[in-house]
Design a protein around this motif. Structure first.
Motif, PDB file in Angstrom:
ATOM      1  N   GLU A 196    -132.314 -23.304 -15.926  1.00  0.00           N
ATOM      2  CA  GLU A 196    -133.385 -22.388 -16.604  1.00  0.00           C
ATOM      3  C   GLU A 196    -134.365 -23.085 -17.456  1.00  0.00           C
ATOM      4  N   ALA A 197    -134.446 -23.881 -17.699  1.00  0.00           N
ATOM      5  CA  ALA A 197    -134.579 -24.729 -18.281  1.00  0.00           C
ATOM      6  C   ALA A 197    -134.689 -26.062 -19.311  1.00  0.00           C
ATOM      7  N   HIS A 198    -135.390 -26.705 -19.496  1.00  0.00           N
ATOM      8  CA  HIS A 198    -135.154 -28.607 -20.241  1.00  0.00           C
ATOM      9  C   HIS A 198    -136.281 -28.608 -21.204  1.00  0.00           C
ATOM     10  N   PHE A 199    -136.080 -28.715 -22.306  1.00  0.00           N
ATOM     11  CA  PHE A 199    -135.842 -30.027 -23.349  1.00  0.00           C
ATOM     12  C   PHE A 199    -136.165 -31.080 -23.972  1.00  0.00           C
ATOM     13  N   ALA A 200    -136.870 -32.125 -23.955  1.00  0.00           N
ATOM     14  CA  ALA A 200    -136.579 -33.406 -24.704  1.00  0.00           C
ATOM     15  C   ALA A 200    -135.849 -33.785 -25.173  1.00  0.00           C
ATOM     16  N   GLY A 201    -135.306 -35.085 -25.713  1.00  0.00           N
ATOM     17  CA  GLY A 201    -134.337 -35.522 -26.163  1.00  0.00           C
ATOM     18  C   GLY A 201    -135.222 -35.182 -27.599  1.00  0.00           C
ATOM     19  N   PHE A 202    -134.507 -34.944 -28.632  1.00  0.00           N
ATOM     20  CA  PHE A 202    -135.489 -34.428 -30.192  1.00  0.00           C
ATOM     21  C   PHE A 202    -135.302 -35.649 -30.946  1.00  0.00           C
ATOM     22  N   GLY A 203    -135.857 -37.615 -30.363  1.00  0.00           N
ATOM     23  CA  GLY A 203    -135.882 -38.549 -30.852  1.00  0.00           C
ATOM     24  C   GLY A 203    -134.523 -39.114 -31.548  1.00  0.00           C
ATOM     25  N   ASP A 204    -134.912 -39.601 -32.627  1.00  0.00           N
ATOM     26  CA  ASP A 204    -134.625 -41.116 -33.319  1.00  0.00           C
ATOM     27  C   ASP A 204    -133.421 -39.757 -34.382  1.00  0.00           C
ATOM     28  N   ARG A 205    -134.630 -39.099 -35.125  1.00  0.00           N
ATOM     29  CA  ARG A 205    -133.388 -38.475 -35.957  1.00  0.00           C
ATOM     30  C   ARG A 205    -134.718 -37.101 -35.928  1.00  0.00           C
ATOM     31  N   PRO A 206    -132.666 -36.556 -35.069  1.00  0.00           N
ATOM     32  CA  PRO A 206    -133.490 -34.719 -34.909  1.00  0.00           C
ATOM     33  C   PRO A 206    -133.235 -34.104 -36.002  1.00  0.00           C
ATOM     34  N   THR A 207    -133.847 -33.362 -36.060  1.00  0.00           N
ATOM     35  CA  THR A 207    -133.588 -32.119 -37.509  1.00  0.00           C
ATOM     36  C   THR A 207    -132.996 -30.752 -36.954  1.00  0.00           C
ATOM     37  N   PHE A 208    -132.749 -29.801 -37.986  1.00  0.00           N
ATOM     38  CA  PHE A 208    -132.153 -28.525 -37.330  1.00  0.00           C
ATOM     39  C   PHE A 208    -133.442 -27.648 -36.967  1.00  0.00           C
ATOM     40  N   ALA A 209    -135.030 -28.045 -37.490  1.00  0.00           N
ATOM     41  CA  ALA A 209    -135.756 -26.917 -36.720  1.00  0.00           C
ATOM     42  C   ALA A 209    -136.370 -27.761 -35.190  1.00  0.00           C
ATOM     43  N   ASP A 210    -135.841 -28.546 -34.635  1.00  0.00           N
ATOM     44  CA  ASP A 210    -135.846 -28.877 -33.640  1.00  0.00           C
ATOM     45  C   ASP A 210    -134.494 -28.834 -32.571  1.00  0.00           C
ATOM     46  N   VAL A 211    -133.930 -27.808 -33.434  1.00  0.00           N
ATOM     47  CA  VAL A 211    -132.660 -26.515 -32.283  1.00  0.00           C
ATOM     48  C   VAL A 211    -133.100 -25.475 -32.311  1.00  0.00           C
ATOM     49  N   LEU A 212    -133.830 -24.314 -33.253  1.00  0.00           N
ATOM     50  CA  LEU A 212    -134.120 -23.302 -33.698  1.00  0.00           C
ATOM     51  C   LEU A 212    -134.889 -22.649 -32.100  1.00  0.00           C
ATOM     52  N   PRO A 213    -135.749 -23.779 -31.268  1.00  0.00           N
ATOM     53  CA  PRO A 213    -136.144 -23.072 -29.851  1.00  0.00           C
ATOM     54  C   PRO A 213    -135.217 -22.706 -28.859  1.00  0.00           C
ATOM     55  N   LEU A 214    -133.856 -23.632 -29.178  1.00  0.00           N
ATOM     56  CA  LEU A 214    -133.492 -23.795 -28.251  1.00  0.00           C
ATOM     57  C   LEU A 214    -132.171 -22.490 -28.169  1.00  0.00           C
ATOM     58  N   ALA A 215    -132.048 -22.453 -29.937  1.00  0.00           N
ATOM     59  CA  ALA A 215    -131.261 -21.426 -29.952  1.00  0.00           C
ATOM     60  C   ALA A 215    -131.338 -19.704 -30.178  1.00  0.00           C
ATOM     61  N   ARG A 216    -133.008 -20.109 -30.263  1.00  0.00           N
ATOM     62  CA  ARG A 216    -133.181 -18.395 -30.205  1.00  0.00           C
ATOM     63  C   ARG A 216    -133.320 -18.537 -28.143  1.00  0.00           C
ATOM     64  N   LEU A 217    -134.149 -19.138 -27.823  1.00  0.00           N
ATOM     65  CA  LEU A 217    -133.854 -19.077 -26.300  1.00  0.00           C
ATOM     66  C   LEU A 217    -132.842 -18.615 -25.987  1.00  0.00           C
ATOM     67  N   VAL A 218    -131.191 -19.145 -26.381  1.00  0.00           N
ATOM     68  CA  VAL A 218    -129.901 -18.864 -25.829  1.00  0.00           C
ATOM     69  C   VAL A 218    -129.642 -17.534 -26.264  1.00  0.00           C
ATOM     70  N   THR A 219    -130.066 -17.450 -27.666  1.00  0.00           N
ATOM     71  CA  THR A 219    -129.637 -16.125 -28.455  1.00  0.00           C
ATOM     72  C   THR A 219    -129.962 -14.941 -28.268  1.00  0.00           C
ATOM     73  N   GLU A 220    -130.979 -15.317 -27.677  1.00  0.00           N
ATOM     74  CA  GLU A 220    -131.588 -13.811 -27.131  1.00  0.00           C
ATOM     75  C   GLU A 220    -131.343 -13.309 -25.688  1.00  0.00           C
ATOM     76  N   ASP A 221    -131.039 -14.389 -24.619  1.00  0.00           N
ATOM     77  CA  ASP A 221    -131.029 -13.924 -23.010  1.00  0.00           C
ATOM     78  C   ASP A 221    -129.358 -13.725 -23.075  1.00  0.00           C
ATOM     79  N   PHE A 222    -128.523 -13.585 -24.407  1.00  0.00           N
ATOM     80  CA  PHE A 222    -127.253 -13.517 -24.063  1.00  0.00           C
ATOM     81  C   PHE A 222    -127.442 -11.937 -24.529  1.00  0.00           C
ATOM     82  N   ILE A 223    -127.582 -11.705 -25.727  1.00  0.00           N
ATOM     83  CA  ILE A 223    -128.384 -10.474 -26.154  1.00  0.00           C
ATOM     84  C   ILE A 223    -128.618  -9.427 -25.109  1.00  0.00           C
ATOM     85  N   THR A 224    -129.596  -9.676 -24.480  1.00  0.00           N
ATOM     86  CA  THR A 224    -130.133  -9.486 -23.282  1.00  0.00           C
ATOM     87  C   THR A 224    -128.929  -9.178 -22.066  1.00  0.00           C
TER      88      THR A 224
END
Length: 283
Positions: free
Chosen positions: A131-159
């Motif tokens: 469905e989609a691909h996200f590159a790895g979030f580097g050596d220091r992943p942050t909470f902001a890095d996962v927000l696009p992924l979280a938004r994508l799956v949340t919106e698709d689940f709600i719909t």
């Protein structure tokens, strides 16, 4: 039999490899400390948000938000978290094999979102729909890095695009142990270890419904962030162990090649002495 020159060349090549693997081992060890600290520090937050969510579900009922909705027969989405880089021992192989077994056993519609190049490449080779691909979030992943992924799956689940969303990742156990893990992300279910305690732990202001509206999207992002941190700590620990083993194997190979070199050198000296002695006797 190889010549002295060939063996010397091999010894030099193995020594170069040993220097590289040792350096990679030390780099992975330094990154592991940071990744392990981040993972362990985030676990209490993730556990506490489970408790709050369990309390809200007990107060309001699980039907009060679409992220709680259970849909029978809907498409299943799996978020597969692997690494972008290799040289991490059996980590990616074990995680991908775990995911492949689950995919094979699943009988309904299924699609994937991959995080990390290794998982994406493996699923493409297996012709699993992505469905989609996200590159790895580097050596220091942050909470902001996962927000696009979280938004994508949340919106698709709600719909209603998906009836269930799961995460597969490598859970960090110890430096020597990482285990493939499957967690259900959506529909949201309070953690099993919160059973029996919710309902009277917290006072919610301005009210349970308002808190629930703000908490649930953040809960999804928190669970994803925790999985990313676990996978990163697992990656660095597995790479450190793999490079340590590679360094030790290089040392063993250098010893074997050195013995072979000395044997060839001794044979050459012996042969030359025999030739000199034979020539002297001929005169």
């Amino acid at each position: 039999m190889a010549s002295q020159r060939d063996i010397r060349r091999r010894i030099g090549a193995v020594r170069n490899i040993k220097q590289i693997t040792r350096a990679m081992q030390f780099v992975a060890a330094s990154k592991l400390k940071r990744a392990q600290d981040s993972t362990l520090a985030a676990r209490p937050y993730s556990e506490k948000i489970d408790e709050v969510l369990a309390d809200l579900a007990a107060v309001l009922g699980e039907e009060d938000h679409p992220l709680f909705a259970v849909r029978e027969g809907g498409k299943r989405l799996i978020i597969l978290i692997t690494t972008d880089r290799g040289l991490a021992g059996p980590l990616n192989t074990n995680t991908i094999r775990f995911a492949s077994r689950l995919i094979t056993e699943h009988t309904g519609d299924l699609t994937l979102v991959t995080v990390g190049r290794k998982g994406r490449d493996a699923m493409r080779r297996a012709r699993v729909p992505l469905e989609a691909h996200f590159a790895g979030f580097g050596d220091r992943p942050t909470f902001a890095d996962v927000l696009p992924l979280a938004r994508l799956v949340t919106e698709d689940f709600i719909t209603g695009a998906y009836g269930q969303v799961d995460i597969i990742y490598a859970k960090f156990i110890t430096t020597l142990s990482q285990r493939p893990q499957l967690d259900q992300l959506l529909p949201i279910r309070p953690a099993e270890d919160t059973a029996g305690v919710p309902g009277n732990q917290f006072l919610f202001e301005p009210g349970p419904t308002a808190v629930l509206e703000q908490l649930l999207p953040r809960y999804v992002a928190t669970r994803l962030y925790q999985a990313v941190l676990e996978a990163k700590a697992s990656e660095e620990s597995s790479r450190m162990v793999a490079m340590k083993n590679a360094t030790e194997n290089a040392e063993d190979l250098i010893e074997d090649l050195t013995l072979a070199y000395n044997k060839v050198r001794q044979d050459n000296i012996t042969r030359e002495m025999i030739e000199i002695a034979t020539g002297a006797q001929a005169h």
